[in-house]
Design an enzyme around this catalytic site. Structure first.
Site, mmCIF file in Angstrom:
data_model
loop_
_atom_site.group_PDB
_atom_site.id
_atom_site.type_symbol
_atom_site.label_atom_id
_atom_site.label_comp_id
_atom_site.label_asym_id
_atom_site.label_seq_id
_atom_site.Cartn_x
_atom_site.Cartn_y
_atom_site.Cartn_z
ATOM 1 N N LYS A 277 -8.791 9.373 -11.724
ATOM 2 C CA LYS A 277 -8.129 8.254 -11.435
ATOM 3 C C LYS A 277 -8.827 7.819 -10.043
ATOM 4 O O LYS A 277 -8.599 8.418 -8.967
ATOM 5 C CB LYS A 277 -6.604 8.353 -11.092
ATOM 6 C CG LYS A 277 -5.878 7.268 -11.089
ATOM 7 C CD LYS A 277 -4.578 7.198 -10.227
ATOM 8 C CE LYS A 277 -4.758 7.033 -8.611
ATOM 9 N NZ LYS A 277 -5.256 5.653 -8.292
ATOM 10 N N GLY B 195 -7.085 12.559 -0.386
ATOM 11 C CA GLY B 195 -6.234 11.756 0.180
ATOM 12 C C GLY B 195 -5.483 12.021 1.354
ATOM 13 O O GLY B 195 -5.820 12.732 1.819
ATOM 14 N N THR C 217 -2.540 13.292 3.702
ATOM 15 C CA THR C 217 -1.594 14.246 3.811
ATOM 16 C C THR C 217 -0.086 14.144 3.126
ATOM 17 O O THR C 217 0.426 14.862 2.467
ATOM 18 C CB THR C 217 -1.579 14.931 5.304
ATOM 19 O OG1 THR C 217 -2.890 15.332 5.558
ATOM 20 C CG2 THR C 217 -0.421 16.099 5.506
ATOM 21 N N VAL D 41 0.760 11.812 0.980
ATOM 22 C CA VAL D 41 0.772 11.871 -0.724
ATOM 23 C C VAL D 41 0.438 13.303 -1.082
ATOM 24 O O VAL D 41 1.046 13.801 -2.058
ATOM 25 C CB VAL D 41 -0.271 10.674 -1.110
ATOM 26 C CG1 VAL D 41 -0.424 10.892 -2.958
ATOM 27 C CG2 VAL D 41 0.094 9.559 -0.927
ATOM 28 N N GLY D 42 -0.530 14.038 -0.470
ATOM 29 C CA GLY D 42 -0.756 15.334 -0.891
ATOM 30 C C GLY D 42 0.483 16.228 -0.626
ATOM 31 O O GLY D 42 0.593 17.122 -1.743
ATOM 32 N N GLU E 59 -7.545 18.101 -0.607
ATOM 33 C CA GLU E 59 -8.124 17.726 0.464
ATOM 34 C C GLU E 59 -7.697 16.509 1.143
ATOM 35 O O GLU E 59 -7.758 15.281 0.845
ATOM 36 C CB GLU E 59 -9.887 17.238 -0.021
ATOM 37 C CG GLU E 59 -10.592 18.530 -0.590
ATOM 38 C CD GLU E 59 -11.129 19.242 0.318
ATOM 39 O OE1 GLU E 59 -10.760 19.252 1.618
ATOM 40 O OE2 GLU E 59 -11.696 20.491 -0.368
ATOM 41 N N CYS F 20 -12.601 11.316 6.443
ATOM 42 C CA CYS F 20 -11.788 12.417 6.824
ATOM 43 C C CYS F 20 -12.422 13.292 7.941
ATOM 44 O O CYS F 20 -11.715 13.831 8.594
ATOM 45 C CB CYS F 20 -11.301 13.058 5.739
ATOM 46 S SG CYS F 20 -12.772 13.771 4.516
ATOM 47 N N GLU G 208 -4.160 9.774 12.439
ATOM 48 C CA GLU G 208 -5.428 9.638 11.632
ATOM 49 C C GLU G 208 -5.554 7.914 11.354
ATOM 50 O O GLU G 208 -4.842 7.517 10.743
ATOM 51 C CB GLU G 208 -5.622 10.136 10.410
ATOM 52 C CG GLU G 208 -6.908 9.878 9.789
ATOM 53 C CD GLU G 208 -6.850 10.585 8.423
ATOM 54 O OE1 GLU G 208 -6.206 10.452 7.412
ATOM 55 O OE2 GLU G 208 -8.220 11.274 8.030
HETATM 56 P P1 NAP Z 1 -3.841 8.002 -0.391
HETATM 57 O O1 NAP Z 1 -2.897 6.853 -0.287
HETATM 58 O O2 NAP Z 1 -3.161 9.495 -0.328
HETATM 59 O O3 NAP Z 1 -4.569 7.810 -2.002
HETATM 60 C C1 NAP Z 1 -5.443 8.679 -2.430
HETATM 61 C C2 NAP Z 1 -5.323 8.701 -3.856
HETATM 62 O O4 NAP Z 1 -4.068 9.086 -4.385
HETATM 63 C C3 NAP Z 1 -5.512 7.243 -4.543
HETATM 64 O O5 NAP Z 1 -6.110 7.318 -5.785
HETATM 65 C C4 NAP Z 1 -4.141 6.731 -4.761
HETATM 66 O O6 NAP Z 1 -3.842 5.708 -5.855
HETATM 67 C C5 NAP Z 1 -3.342 8.195 -5.127
HETATM 68 N N1 NAP Z 1 -2.112 8.127 -5.233
HETATM 69 C C6 NAP Z 1 -1.246 7.670 -4.219
HETATM 70 N N2 NAP Z 1 0.277 7.677 -4.694
HETATM 71 C C7 NAP Z 1 0.012 8.729 -5.398
HETATM 72 C C8 NAP Z 1 1.444 9.417 -5.936
HETATM 73 N N3 NAP Z 1 2.580 9.257 -5.725
HETATM 74 N N4 NAP Z 1 0.693 10.351 -6.838
HETATM 75 C C9 NAP Z 1 -0.272 10.561 -7.395
HETATM 76 N N5 NAP Z 1 -1.446 9.970 -6.750
HETATM 77 C C10 NAP Z 1 -1.105 8.997 -5.862
HETATM 78 O O7 NAP Z 1 -5.407 8.066 0.384
HETATM 79 P P2 NAP Z 1 -6.170 6.907 0.611
HETATM 80 O O8 NAP Z 1 -5.516 5.969 1.616
HETATM 81 O O9 NAP Z 1 -6.687 6.293 -0.823
HETATM 82 O O10 NAP Z 1 -7.485 7.864 1.509
HETATM 83 C C11 NAP Z 1 -7.361 7.963 2.699
HETATM 84 C C12 NAP Z 1 -6.986 9.473 2.992
HETATM 85 O O11 NAP Z 1 -7.761 10.391 2.434
HETATM 86 C C13 NAP Z 1 -7.077 9.505 4.450
HETATM 87 O O12 NAP Z 1 -6.051 10.500 4.973
HETATM 88 C C14 NAP Z 1 -8.448 10.628 4.262
HETATM 89 O O13 NAP Z 1 -8.628 11.563 5.682
HETATM 90 C C15 NAP Z 1 -8.242 11.474 2.992
HETATM 91 N N6 NAP Z 1 -9.355 11.912 2.760
HETATM 92 C C16 NAP Z 1 -9.584 13.466 2.959
HETATM 93 C C17 NAP Z 1 -10.765 13.995 2.383
HETATM 94 C C18 NAP Z 1 -11.004 15.347 2.412
HETATM 95 O O14 NAP Z 1 -11.979 15.846 1.871
HETATM 96 N N7 NAP Z 1 -10.237 16.210 3.042
HETATM 97 C C19 NAP Z 1 -11.752 13.216 1.964
HETATM 98 C C20 NAP Z 1 -11.842 11.895 1.951
HETATM 99 C C21 NAP Z 1 -10.558 11.034 2.059
HETATM 100 P P3 NAP Z 1 -3.856 4.282 -5.376
HETATM 101 O O15 NAP Z 1 -5.143 3.770 -4.916
HETATM 102 O O16 NAP Z 1 -3.254 3.448 -6.236
HETATM 103 O O17 NAP Z 1 -2.888 4.348 -4.005
#
Ligand code: NAP
Ligand code: MG
Length: 454
Positions: free
Chosen positions: A154, A207, A209, A211-212, A229, A263, A355
């Site tokens: 996804k 994504g 923390t 949602v993680g 991650e 990130c 962040e």
């Molecule tokens: P996010 O809001 O947590 O979303 C990440 C993914 O999860 C998206 O595909 C999102 O779908 C999906 N999602 C949202 N709610 C969900 C749920 N309840 N159940 C399952 N999946 C769900 O993060 P983001 O805003 O896209 O990305 C930014 C974050 O990612 C930052 O915190 C960044 O630090 C982190 N990140 C970490 C790494 C690493 O390797 N450590 C790398 C890159 C980014 P939708 O698009 O529909 O919301």
């Protein structure tokens, strides 16, 4: 079904409508992946490796197309997007070496023979964020497929285009239907279904923390395997014995690359007090030289933010902070925000602890090595960081002292597909990439064969 209107963040032009999957569509894709697994896991190692290599070749033939798509969808600069597409190719090629090397062990026992097998898990659900749509998709699906799993993937709702194209290229390369299925949709629908569906045996989530944590809690209900991650609030520590010119020249790229939507972005810049004033003055020049603008141009350093809503969120952090200086950026159309340097008066304030995920860096002085370490570690995150010093002793001490998974000394580079990547503390669980990544996509089975007779 509803649809998402994909917008170019640099121009606000409408690009394409993408249908968002509902639960029924997601279930059908998971069922197809489950069926495909029964065959894919038994494809001979040589054939699976060949198919993966062919997939890498097909991606390689489409690097320019994929890069242009990412520039349009996510606002990445063309040089970054070209690297990202190349990274997906490299990752697939690297893990194509796995099928013939999926070794088990023979362990001496009495009365027979004891052997371990590295077996695939089944259907793996990969959930990707919007900030690096291509690499993060590849880091999940490539090792999973190589180990004999099938994948449902996804993409983030707002950046689905390159993932959709990668799914098509997989079929073009000859990967059987159902082996890699890309399902655009909402996290709350498709993502949640991956977590609750009993036939999805593992979740790879990258994504936030927040949602993680939710995903990990959801996986607990089925004791489902999970790799996380998550976010980062990473330190860039510059000591007074560093090569100042080098550290200053590299600092903007270390935090503003990908408009800070990274990130690993080094958003806490800690500078030893003796060089703090000189460093800030030189940084101002370096930041002004960091070009923000048209991402299709090869000489642009930084493009727009991904959406208007995200731009407004970033602006909210800066509104009440002590801005020392900013670089420049276009006014619009497009979701622009300039490179911004803050000198926080209080280390408890939001810009220094949360962040921001935008082109914003907080610069803070420190006196001693111990103090630098204490500040760097005073966060729930632990993803990456940099240390600038010409002392080997100090580089060793500080790199061993920082609680983070990916560090660099006299550099901001922390990602190579053949070295492990992942976070300490609330930055994640498990490691991607590198020689150990495959272990996250296999179960160890132990079999004892009794020997009868003389
Ligand atoms: P996010 O809001 O947590 O979303 C990440 C993914 O999860 C998206 O595909 C999102 O779908 C999906 N999602 C949202 N709610 C969900 C749920 N309840 N159940 C399952 N999946 C769900 O993060 P983001 O805003 O896209 O990305 C930014 C974050 O990612 C930052 O915190 C960044 O630090 C982190 N990140 C970490 C790494 C690493 O390797 N450590 C790398 C890159 C980014 P939708 O698009 O529909 O919301
Ligand atoms: Mg989000």
């Amino acid at each position: 079904m509803t649809a998402y209107r994909v917008i170019n963040p640099a121009t606000e032009e409408f690009l394409r409508e993408v249908e968002l999957a509902d639960v029924e569509t997601t279930d059908r894709a998971i069922a197809a992946a489950t069926t495909a697994f029964a065959t894919w896991r038994h494809v001979s190692p040589g054939d699976r490796a060949r198919l993966m290599r062919r997939f890498a070749d097909v991606v390689d033939a489409h690097i320019d197309e994929l890069a242009a798509l990412e520039v349009a969808n996510a606002g990445h600069t063309i040089s970054n997007a070209t690297w990202e597409a190349g990274n997906v190719r490299d990752v697939i090629e690297y893990f194509a070496g796995v099928p013939e090397r999926l070794f088990g062990r023979q362990i001496p026992v009495e009365g027979g023979m004891n052997v371990t097998f590295a077996e695939p898990l089944g259907v793996v659900g990969v959930i990707v964020p919007w900030n690096f749509p291509m690499p993060i998709a590849g880091w999940g699906f490539a090792p999973a497929l190589a180990a004999g799993n099938t994948v449902v993937l996804k993409p983030a709702e707002i950046t689905p285009l390159t993932a959709i194209r990668l799914g098509e290229l997989a079929l073009e390369a000859g990967l059987p239907e159902g082996v890699l299925t890309v399902i655009p949709g909402k996290g709350s629908v498709v993502g949640e279904r991956f977590v609750t569906h009993p036939d999805v045996r593992k979740i790879v989530f990258t994504g936030s923390t927040e949602v993680g944590k939710r995903i990990m809690a959801g996986c607990a209900a089925q004791v489902k395997n999970v790799t996380l991650e998550l976010g980062g609030k990473n330190a860039n520590i510059v000591f007074d014995d560093a090569d100042l010119a080098e550290a200053v020249a590299a600092a903007p790229g270390g935090v503003f690359d990908n408009s800070g939507q990274d990130c690993c972005s080094r958003s806490r810049l800690l500078v030893q007090r003796g060089i703090h004033a000189e460093f800030l003055a030189a940084l101002e020049e370096s930041v002004r030289a960091f070009t923000c603008g048209d991402p299709t141009r090869a000489d642009t350093d930084m493009g727009p933010l991904v959406t208007a809503a995200h731009r407004d969120k970033v602006a909210g952090y800066v509104e009440n902070a002590e801005v020392a200086f900013t670089g420049s950026c276009p006014t619009g159309p497009g979701f622009w925000f300039p490179p911004t340097v803050i000198t926080p008066g209080d280390l408890r304030q939001a810009d220094f602890n949360e962040e921001i995920f935008g082109p914003v860096v907080s610069v803070v002085p420190f006196d001693t090595e111990e103090e630098a370490l204490a500040i760097a570690n005073n966060t729930e995150y632990g993803l990456s960081g940099s240390i600038w010093t010409n002392s080997l002793d100090r580089a060793v001490r500080v790199s061993r002292g920082i609680e983070a998974g990916n560090l660099s000394v006299n550099s901001h580079s922390s990602v190579r597909y053949w070295t492990p990547f992942g976070g300490f503390k609330q930055s994640g669980l498990g490691r991607e990439l590198g020689p150990d990544a495959v272990a996250a996509f296999t179960e160890t089975k132990n079999v004892f064969f009794a020997t009868r007779g003389a």
